[in-house]
Scaffold this active site. Sequence first.
Site, short mmCIF file in Angstrom:
data_model
loop_
_atom_site.label_atom_id
_atom_site.label_comp_id
_atom_site.label_asym_id
_atom_site.label_seq_id
_atom_site.Cartn_x
_atom_site.Cartn_y
_atom_site.Cartn_z
N GLU A 1 0.82 -1.22 0.00
CA GLU A 1 0.00 0.00 0.00
C GLU A 1 0.85 1.27 0.00
OE1 GLU A 1 -2.76 0.29 3.30
OE2 GLU A 1 -3.50 2.23 2.65
N LYS B 1 -2.41 -2.05 -3.20
CA LYS B 1 -3.48 -1.22 -2.62
C LYS B 1 -3.11 0.26 -2.80
CE LYS B 1 -5.93 -0.33 1.73
NZ LYS B 1 -6.57 -0.97 2.88
#
Length: 325
Positions: free
Chosen positions: A175, A217
């Site tokens: 992420e 992500k």
Amino acid sequence: MSSLNENARTLVSNRRGILAADESIGTMSSRLEKVGVEATEENRRVYRELIVTTPRLSESISGIILADETFHQQVSNGRTFPEFLADLGILTGIKVDTGAKPLAGAPNETITEGLDGLRERVTDYVRLGATFAKWRAVIKIGDSLPSDRAVRANVHALARYAGLCQEGGLVPIVEPEVLMDGAHSLAQCQKVTTAVLESLFDELNLMQVQLDGIVLKPNMVVAGTDSPERPSVTDVARATVDALRATVPASVPGIAFLSGGQSPEAATKHLGAMQGLSPLPWELTYSFGRALVGPALETWRGDNDNWAAAQKALSERAVANAAAR
Ligand code: 13P
């Protein structure tokens, strides 16, 4: 098919997505206090129980990311959270970073920490039922930000985290969040997001991370919160998919977006609009925190009379996002 690839695919396919319920103790406490709930360990547990016991959640949610505190707590029926999720057919994820700290030599920028002892922690989490993990790097747009220093330090840490997770059998959610904070334009966000993702995949390759065994992500490409620009849903969808097409190899099975402070409705609309921009080599899904659970928390407010209504609010967001896919 390797088990990393199989689990990564399970997380992103069949129109399901991931629920991020891994707020740190500090963040969760302030969110509870904001709705008038005392920030105790027990109240954080009860709130997470409300989430996981929402009826039919597994129809739209493939995995839930937990914080370490919740991971070791129990649901009222005596099962640990990972055991309870396994009973439902939902995979358990665990946030393994220890937060974003000031980066030396880079004023106003951060480096996400948590690599020390990670190999041993991964082993323990796997033994206790985790299938995947999460690490969030934070990139800020501003006057001459982000710096190369901050981007390189953060993608390096992400790649080392991803390698350690895969070595221990966890699918890493990778992420790199470019924040919405600021007055930047959609085009600036697209430029920075593209540069960060390019640098990220260079580093993942360098560290021999198995790309078919990760879930990316990213942020969606949006204008900054203080920007006067109001891009349309189509503009956001196009800019986001363009940034991803330019940088994300087709071997990555899925991309699961964070919501980043967008309203729940906007995040869902943007996700829906992207699905029409085929061909897309990867699954595009959600790994929202606030855009999934925000309305439920607002509805619950610590009052058990609101329990069912709060679960309905979560269910509606989950179903809407699954439908947007
Ligand atoms: P938001 O969707 O609220 O941005 O949270 C997702 C997340 O996991 C942030 O790390």
